[in-house]
Design an enzyme around this catalytic site. Structure first.
Site: not given
Ligand code: EPZ
Length: 415
Positions: A22-23, A115, A120, A302, A394
Site C-alpha cells: 500500500k505504502n 487521525c 500528522r 506500523d 484500508r
Molecule cells: C507514512 O506516513 C506511512 N503512510 C505510515 O503508514 C507510516 O506509519 C509512516 O510513513 C512512518 O513510517 C504512507 O506511506 C501512506 P511521516 P507519513 O511523514 O508519511 C511527523 C500505515 O499504517 N511529521 O514519516 O505521514 C509525523 O507527525 C500508515 O500504513 C511532521 O512533524 O509519515 C510523525 O510523527 C500509518 N511534519 C512523523 O513525522 C511533517 O511535515 C512520521 O511521519 C511530516 C511528518
C-alpha cells in the site's frame, strides 16, 4: 458497518502472499501525474488505493482497472485543485502535492486530516517545497501553492516518509539539481524512485539519507509492479506467532523486514529465509525486553501494535516505546478489556504477558490497531468481535479470507 467474528485457538499453518505494498502503491499512483505516456501499475485491492484512483479520475486522468492492474493516462489531467472532501478524508492525497506542482506549477489543497495516531502535520512537506521555489499561502483551511520548481538543497528536520516522497516527485522535473538530506530510507522510497527512474527520472541515493535528483524535461510511461507489502507480511507472520503456527509468506522480502524478523526470533520463533519468509512459532512466546519504533531501518511503527499484542501473551514482561507518532497506543485499552496487562507511561507501554486473553467485542480505530485486535482474537479464548473493519480494509485486502485459508475461524459480518 462490518465486523470480524473470530473464535480463537486455531493454529495457523500453510502458505500465503502479502501482495503489493500500500505504502509504495499510493505515492506511485500520485507520481503517475508526471508521466506523459500511459502507465500500468499492479495494485493491491485496498480502499485507500481505490480512493487514490478516484482522486486521479477527479483530476482528469484516464483510469481503467483490469484485475489487479490499473492503466493510468495522465495526459488528460487538467485539474490542480484537490477536492476538499477527499483531501480532508484521505491523508495520502498529500502525495499529490509534489506531482501537481511539478505538472501545473500550482496546486490548491485542504489540510489532510489528522487521525487516530496523531496530528500528522505537513510542515516538512511545505518547507521543502518552499526551498524548491514554491510560494505557499494558507487561507480558510485551503493551501494555495504556486511557483516554477528549481533545484535546491533541502535538509529535513525529521526523516519524514511522505515529505521525502513529495519532494522527490517535485524535484524530478525541477530545473537543476536537488539534494535531500536526512531523507527517509524506507524501502517504499526506493520503490518510488525505481518507478520514477523507469519513467526517465535521474535519481541517485534513494533509500539512503542523501538523495540527489537531476531535473529532466519530461518523463515517459511504462509498466510497474510495486514491492511486496512488508507490513502485511509482518502481520501475517505475527498471526502464525500468536497462534503457535507455521506460516510461509511467499512474497515477503526478508531484507525489508530485518528489525521485525529479529523481534520474532527474540520471542523464540524460528524464522526461515528463502523463497519468502517462513515463521515457525514456539509453544509459548518469550517476551522481548524492549521494542522501540524508529524510522527505517529501525523497528517500523506500523508493526508496533502487532508486536505489542504478541507481548500480551508471551512469557515475561516487555516495554514498547512509540517514538514516531504521538498517539499510537489507543488500541491497548481494547486489549486490556480482553485481559491483557498493559500500563502506559508517556510514550512507553509496559506489558506483562498473561496465560491467555479472553474474547470480547473490541473497536478498531486505525488500520494497524485493527489488525492487532484481530491477532488478539485469533489466540483469545472464546469469541472476539472486531468492530471497525473498514479501517482494516484500508491496508489489508480481505484479511479474513487470508487468515481463514491458514486455518483461522474468522468471518466477516456486515449490517
Ligand atoms: C507514512 O506516513 C506511512 N503512510 C505510515 O503508514 C507510516 O506509519 C509512516 O510513513 C512512518 O513510517 C504512507 O506511506 C501512506 P511521516 P507519513 O511523514 O508519511 C511527523 C500505515 O499504517 N511529521 O514519516 O505521514 C509525523 O507527525 C500508515 O500504513 C511532521 O512533524 O509519515 C510523525 O510523527 C500509518 N511534519 C512523523 O513525522 C511533517 O511535515 C512520521 O511521519 C511530516 C511528518
Amino acid at each position: 458497518m462490518a465486523r470480524f467474528c473470530i473464535t480463537g485457538g486455531k493454529r495457523l499453518c500453510g502458505q500465503t502472499q502479502a501482495g503489493a505494498a500500500k505504502n509504495a502503491a499510493l505515492p506511485i499512483l500520485a507520481a503517475c501525474m508526471l508521466a506523459t505516456q500511459p502507465v500500468r501499475v499492479r495494485l493491491p485491492d485496498l480502499s485507500d488505493v481505490r480512493n487514490m484512483l478516484k482522486i486521479l479520475r477527479l483530476l482528469g486522468c484516464g483510469v481503467s482497472v483490469q484485475g489487479d492492474w490499473a492503466d493510468i493516462d495522465a495526459q488528460s489531467a487538467c485539474c490542480w485543485r484537490m477536492p476538499a472532501d477527499l483531501s480532508g478524508k484521505m491523508r495520502s492525497s498529500i502525495f499529490m502535492l509534489g506531482p501537481i506542482l511539478a505538472r501545473f506549477g500550482k496546486a490548491e489543497f485542504t489540510y489532510p486530516g489528522g487521525c487516530e495516531i496523531g496530528l500528522r502535520p505537513i510542515d516538512l512537506h511545505l518547507s521543502g517545497l518552499r526551498a524548491l521555489g514554491v510560494t505557499v499561502r494558507e487561507t480558510g483551511g485551503r493551501i494555495l501553492c504556486a511557483g516554477s520548481l528549481h533545484g535546491a538543497r533541502v535538509h529535513l528536520d525529521y526523516p519524514s516518509v511522505g515529505a521525502t516522497e513529495n519532494l522527490l516527485m517535485a524535484a524530478v522535473l525541477a530545473q537543476g539539481e536537488t539534494v535531500i538530506d536526512n531523507a527517509a530510507m524506507e524501502p517504499e522510497i526506493e520503490d518510488l524512485a525505481a518507478f520514477l527512474q523507469m519513467l526517465g527520472a535521474k535519481i541517485q541515493g534513494a533509500g539512503t539519507a542523501r538523495v540527489t535528483i537531476q531535473g529532466v524535461e519530461t518523463l515517459g510511461g511504462g509498466s510497474y509492479e510495486p514491492m511486496p507489502d512488508r507490513i502485511v507480511a509482518g502481520t501475517l507472520l505475527a498471526a502464525a506467532a500468536i497462534t503457535g503456527g507455521d506460516v510461509l509468506v511467499r512474497d515477503a522480502r526478508a531484507q525489508d523486514m530485518a528489525a521485525v524478523l529479529s523481534k520474532f526470533e527474540q520471542m523464540g520463533c524460528t524464522v526461515e529465509i528463502g523463497q519468502g519468509v517462513r515463521l515457525i512459532a514456539p509453544r509459548r512466546l518469550q517476551a522481548f525486553r524492549t521494542l522501540d519504533t524508529r524510522p527505517y531501518p529501525g523497528f517500523p511503527t506500523d508493526m508496533q501494535a502487532q508486536l505489542l499484542t504478541l507481548a500480551c501473551v508471551a512469557e515475561g514482561a516487555g516495554a514498547v516505546t512509540e517514538n514516531v507518532f504521538e498517539n499510537r497506543f489507543g488500541y491497548t485499552a481494547e486489549l486490556s478489556g480482553m485481559g491483557a496487562d498493559i500500563q502506559i507511561h508517556g510514550r512507553t507501554a509496559f506489558v506483562r504477558g498473561v496465560a491467555h486473553l479472553t474474547g470480547a467485542r473490541v473497536y478498531a480505530r486505525d488500520l494497524r490497531a485493527g489488525a492487532a485486535l484481530t491477532l488478539a482474537g485469533l489466540c483469545a479464548r472464546g469469541e472476539t468481535i472486531v468492530e471497525g473493519v473498514s479501517f482494516i480494509d484500508r491496508g489489508y485486502a480481505a484479511l479474513e479470507t487470508t487468515l481463514a485459508a491458514l486455518g483461522a475461524c474468522i468471518r466477516r459480518e456486515t449490517d
